[in-house]
Design a protein around this motif. Structure first.
Motif, PDB file in Angstrom:
ATOM      1  N   GLY A 194       0.800  -1.218   0.000  1.00  0.00           N
ATOM      2  CA  GLY A 194       0.000   0.000   0.000  1.00  0.00           C
ATOM      3  C   GLY A 194       0.841   1.282   0.000  1.00  0.00           C
ATOM      4  O   GLY A 194       0.456   2.275  -0.619  1.00  0.00           O
ATOM      5  N   ARG A 197       1.618   2.471  -3.268  1.00  0.00           N
ATOM      6  CA  ARG A 197       0.458   3.054  -3.942  1.00  0.00           C
ATOM      7  C   ARG A 197       0.114   4.428  -3.388  1.00  0.00           C
ATOM      8  O   ARG A 197      -0.889   5.022  -3.769  1.00  0.00           O
ATOM      9  CB  ARG A 197      -0.764   2.131  -3.804  1.00  0.00           C
ATOM     10  N   LYS A 199      -0.462   5.148  -0.052  1.00  0.00           N
ATOM     11  CA  LYS A 199      -1.221   5.188   1.190  1.00  0.00           C
ATOM     12  C   LYS A 199      -0.369   5.830   2.290  1.00  0.00           C
ATOM     13  O   LYS A 199       0.819   5.535   2.400  1.00  0.00           O
ATOM     14  CB  LYS A 199      -1.625   3.766   1.616  1.00  0.00           C
ATOM     15  N   GLY A 202      -0.643   1.959   6.755  1.00  0.00           N
ATOM     16  CA  GLY A 202      -1.050   0.632   6.320  1.00  0.00           C
ATOM     17  C   GLY A 202      -1.055  -0.366   7.464  1.00  0.00           C
ATOM     18  O   GLY A 202      -0.838   0.016   8.624  1.00  0.00           O
ATOM     19  N   HIS A 203      -1.308  -1.635   7.146  1.00  0.00           N
ATOM     20  CA  HIS A 203      -1.381  -2.626   8.218  1.00  0.00           C
ATOM     21  C   HIS A 203      -0.036  -3.331   8.398  1.00  0.00           C
ATOM     22  O   HIS A 203       0.196  -3.987   9.396  1.00  0.00           O
ATOM     23  CB  HIS A 203      -2.543  -3.599   7.979  1.00  0.00           C
ATOM     24  N   ASP A 204       0.845  -3.187   7.403  1.00  0.00           N
ATOM     25  CA  ASP A 204       2.163  -3.798   7.511  1.00  0.00           C
ATOM     26  C   ASP A 204       3.147  -3.092   6.581  1.00  0.00           C
ATOM     27  O   ASP A 204       2.779  -2.132   5.908  1.00  0.00           O
ATOM     28  CB  ASP A 204       2.094  -5.302   7.171  1.00  0.00           C
ATOM     29  N   ASP A 206       5.670  -3.991   3.446  1.00  0.00           N
ATOM     30  CA  ASP A 206       6.029  -5.028   2.473  1.00  0.00           C
ATOM     31  C   ASP A 206       7.341  -4.641   1.792  1.00  0.00           C
ATOM     32  O   ASP A 206       7.407  -3.611   1.125  1.00  0.00           O
ATOM     33  CB  ASP A 206       4.923  -5.156   1.412  1.00  0.00           C
ATOM     34  N   VAL A 258      -3.276 -15.440  -4.826  1.00  0.00           N
ATOM     35  CA  VAL A 258      -2.227 -14.484  -4.492  1.00  0.00           C
ATOM     36  C   VAL A 258      -0.931 -15.126  -3.987  1.00  0.00           C
ATOM     37  O   VAL A 258       0.104 -14.494  -3.991  1.00  0.00           O
ATOM     38  CB  VAL A 258      -2.668 -13.429  -3.443  1.00  0.00           C
ATOM     39  N   GLY A 304       3.185  -7.790  -8.419  1.00  0.00           N
ATOM     40  CA  GLY A 304       2.321  -8.635  -7.590  1.00  0.00           C
ATOM     41  C   GLY A 304       2.205  -8.156  -6.150  1.00  0.00           C
ATOM     42  O   GLY A 304       1.174  -8.331  -5.517  1.00  0.00           O
ATOM     43  N   GLY A 307      -0.063  -4.506  -5.236  1.00  0.00           N
ATOM     44  CA  GLY A 307      -1.501  -4.520  -5.030  1.00  0.00           C
ATOM     45  C   GLY A 307      -2.198  -3.432  -5.833  1.00  0.00           C
ATOM     46  O   GLY A 307      -1.627  -2.920  -6.798  1.00  0.00           O
ATOM     47  N   ARG A 309      -4.993  -5.767  -3.715  1.00  0.00           N
ATOM     48  CA  ARG A 309      -5.394  -7.144  -3.887  1.00  0.00           C
ATOM     49  C   ARG A 309      -6.381  -7.291  -5.050  1.00  0.00           C
ATOM     50  O   ARG A 309      -6.272  -8.208  -5.867  1.00  0.00           O
ATOM     51  CB  ARG A 309      -6.070  -7.617  -2.596  1.00  0.00           C
TER      52      ARG A 309
HETATM   53  P1  ATP Z   1      -2.084  -2.744   3.851  1.00  0.00           P
HETATM   54  O1  ATP Z   1      -1.821  -1.288   4.030  1.00  0.00           O
HETATM   55  O2  ATP Z   1      -3.309  -3.194   4.550  1.00  0.00           O
HETATM   56  O3  ATP Z   1      -0.894  -3.574   4.172  1.00  0.00           O
HETATM   57  P2  ATP Z   1      -1.604  -3.700   1.217  1.00  0.00           P
HETATM   58  O4  ATP Z   1      -2.207  -3.406  -0.096  1.00  0.00           O
HETATM   59  O5  ATP Z   1      -0.150  -3.444   1.370  1.00  0.00           O
HETATM   60  O6  ATP Z   1      -2.430  -2.916   2.292  1.00  0.00           O
HETATM   61  P3  ATP Z   1      -1.008  -6.466   1.850  1.00  0.00           P
HETATM   62  O7  ATP Z   1      -1.889  -7.501   2.453  1.00  0.00           O
HETATM   63  O8  ATP Z   1       0.194  -6.094   2.618  1.00  0.00           O
HETATM   64  O9  ATP Z   1      -1.944  -5.217   1.549  1.00  0.00           O
HETATM   65  O10 ATP Z   1      -0.615  -7.020   0.432  1.00  0.00           O
HETATM   66  C1  ATP Z   1       0.094  -6.287  -0.546  1.00  0.00           C
HETATM   67  C2  ATP Z   1       0.082  -7.060  -1.837  1.00  0.00           C
HETATM   68  O11 ATP Z   1       0.961  -8.167  -1.739  1.00  0.00           O
HETATM   69  C3  ATP Z   1      -1.289  -7.619  -2.156  1.00  0.00           C
HETATM   70  O12 ATP Z   1      -1.842  -6.911  -3.207  1.00  0.00           O
HETATM   71  C4  ATP Z   1      -1.088  -9.046  -2.568  1.00  0.00           C
HETATM   72  O13 ATP Z   1      -1.324  -9.188  -3.931  1.00  0.00           O
HETATM   73  C5  ATP Z   1       0.364  -9.317  -2.254  1.00  0.00           C
HETATM   74  N1  ATP Z   1       0.432 -10.369  -1.228  1.00  0.00           N
HETATM   75  C6  ATP Z   1       0.080 -10.264   0.054  1.00  0.00           C
HETATM   76  N2  ATP Z   1       0.254 -11.425   0.707  1.00  0.00           N
HETATM   77  C7  ATP Z   1       0.753 -12.287  -0.197  1.00  0.00           C
HETATM   78  C8  ATP Z   1       1.159 -13.660  -0.168  1.00  0.00           C
HETATM   79  N3  ATP Z   1       1.101 -14.372   0.955  1.00  0.00           N
HETATM   80  N4  ATP Z   1       1.621 -14.201  -1.310  1.00  0.00           N
HETATM   81  C9  ATP Z   1       1.697 -13.479  -2.436  1.00  0.00           C
HETATM   82  N5  ATP Z   1       1.334 -12.207  -2.537  1.00  0.00           N
HETATM   83  C10 ATP Z   1       0.861 -11.606  -1.437  1.00  0.00           C
END
Ligand code: ATP
Ligand code: MN
Ligand code: MN
Length: 365
Positions: A194, A197, A199, A202-204, A206, A258, A304, A307, A309
């Motif tokens: 996120g 993108r 944001k 977020g919740h984590d 990445d 995913v 991927g 996101g 999702r």
């Molecule tokens: P948030 O702010 O809630 O974290 P986010 O869009 O970053 O929002 P995430 O759940 O962290 O949400 O996921 C980010 C992207 O990574 C998602 O769009 C998903 O496609 C991909 N993703 C998340 N978990 C997995 C997984 N276990 N395997 C593959 N891809 C994943």
């Protein structure tokens, strides 16, 4: 023609990956209502119904302005009967009775409480609900069997359900970068999810790791994680080895669309608080996903893991239905030509798919 009468219905492409979806849009009350029903349907295991509400919400997020009346929907794609009813209610009364009922229901509230525990999915939460569990205290008092991940999730429940700020994501990224530099100079750490993108929270966090020379990234993650651990930065971690390439061919990955097969680490970091004297204590638990991609797969991994999702789901659906291609976080495979289509950037992947490039900030579908 209805489409021409409807100011919004004109140029709405059917797949979310063909549209630009900004973070901020003008139909928040409508999308919130629809997404509540999507979530509730997911809690009941009705994936199809959940997707229908998610699709409808996503279409509204791509509208250029506020929807004033139901008629303006015209022939917008992907908004079914039920969604239309919800939209009408919210437009007319400000709220939709069905949504309000859901939000107050014991089952929805409990499912939300439980699925917010790191490591608890719909199935586990549902089972607990059926067993009569209702609160986090119930889980402790009734000695509910928990995985190590769920125990960590419960221990840090408060922190993990407090949004991660961008500044926190950046300092997490810096900490990982420093560790990476120790073991593999030249390797890169990219903030995805996120935050990429746009944001603000977020919740984590990445993070994607790679190295410009294919193969050099092997073995990096475990060293990085061990070092961060030795520095007291890791409260929980659970690593998974790379399992891509162990099988031949482009078979679609796993059951859930995913999931990918990269080497990865799902973790909880102990982040030093940035807040000054006002901060309640010196640190905060933050969820961090670390993913390692060989450079040849990096653009696919980045696409991927950026996101949203729903945007990802739509990209893959578009690829398979409209192009007879299989897209995942590792590769793009053309089933008509029987070959993999390589890419060195996200732009090239969109090109292969015959899609206009959508920048990360417009993937908030
Ligand atoms: P948030 O702010 O809630 O974290 P986010 O869009 O970053 O929002 P995430 O759940 O962290 O949400 O996921 C980010 C992207 O990574 C998602 O769009 C998903 O496609 C991909 N993703 C998340 N978990 C997995 C997984 N276990 N395997 C593959 N891809 C994943
Ligand atoms: Mn994320
Ligand atoms: Mn994540």
């Amino acid at each position: 023609r209805v489409a021409e009468l409807a100011p919004h219905g004109r140029q709405m492409a059917p797949y979310a990956c063909q549209r630009r979806t900004p973070l901020l849009h003008s139909n928040q009350p409508l999308t919130e209502a629809l997404e509540t029903l999507a979530e509730e349907a997911g809690f009941s295991g009705s994936e199809g119904r959940s997707l229908a509400f998610t699709r409808a919400a996503s279409v509204l997020k791509a509208l250029p302005g506020r929807l004033g009346a139901l008629e303006e929907l015209g022939s917008l794609p992907g908004i079914g009967e039920h969604s239309r009813r919800v939209i009408q209610d919210v437009l007319e009364d400000g709220v939709c009775a069905e949504v309000e009922r859901v939000k107050l229901s014991e089952r929805y509230r409990t499912m939300k409480l439980f699925t917010k525990i790191f490591g608890v999915g719909v199935r586990t939460a549902s089972r607990w609900y059926q067993e009569g569990l209702r609160t986090l205290l119930d889980l402790q008092e009734r000695n509910t069997k928990l995985t190590r991940q769920q125990q960590a999730g419960l221990r840090h429940y408060g922190d993990l359900n407090t949004p991660v700020e961008r500044s926190e994501a950046e300092s997490t990224s810096r900490a990982v970068q420093e560790a990476v530099k120790r073991f593999l100079p030249g390797a890169s750490v990219t903030l995805a999810g996120g935050f990429r993108r746009g944001k603000p929270r977020g919740h984590d966090v990445d993070l994607l790791l790679t190295h410009p020379e294919e193969g050099r990234e092997v073995g990096l993650l475990s060293r990085v994680v061990s070092w961060l651990d030795s520095q007291g930065l890791i409260l929980y971690q659970h690593s998974q080895e790379n399992s891509y390439g162990l099988r031949e061919g482009p078979e679609p990955l796993g059951g859930r669309d995913v999931m990918d097969r990269f080497e990865r680490c799902f973790s909880i970091f102990r982040l030093e608080a940035q807040g000054g004297p006002g901060a309640p204590r010196g640190w905060k638990a933050v969820r961090v996903d670390l993913v390692v991609a060989p450079v040849s797969q990096f653009p696919f991994a980045l696409l991927g893991w950026t996101g949203s999702r729903h945007f990802e789901r739509e990209l893959r659906r578009f690829a398979s239905r409209e192009r007879k291609m299989v897209l995942n976080s590792h590769a793009l495979y053309d089933t008509r030509q029987n070959l993999f289509l390589p890419a060195t950037s996200e732009e090239e992947i969109f090109q292969h798919l015959g899609l206009e490039y959508v920048p990360p900030a417009q993937r908030n579908a």
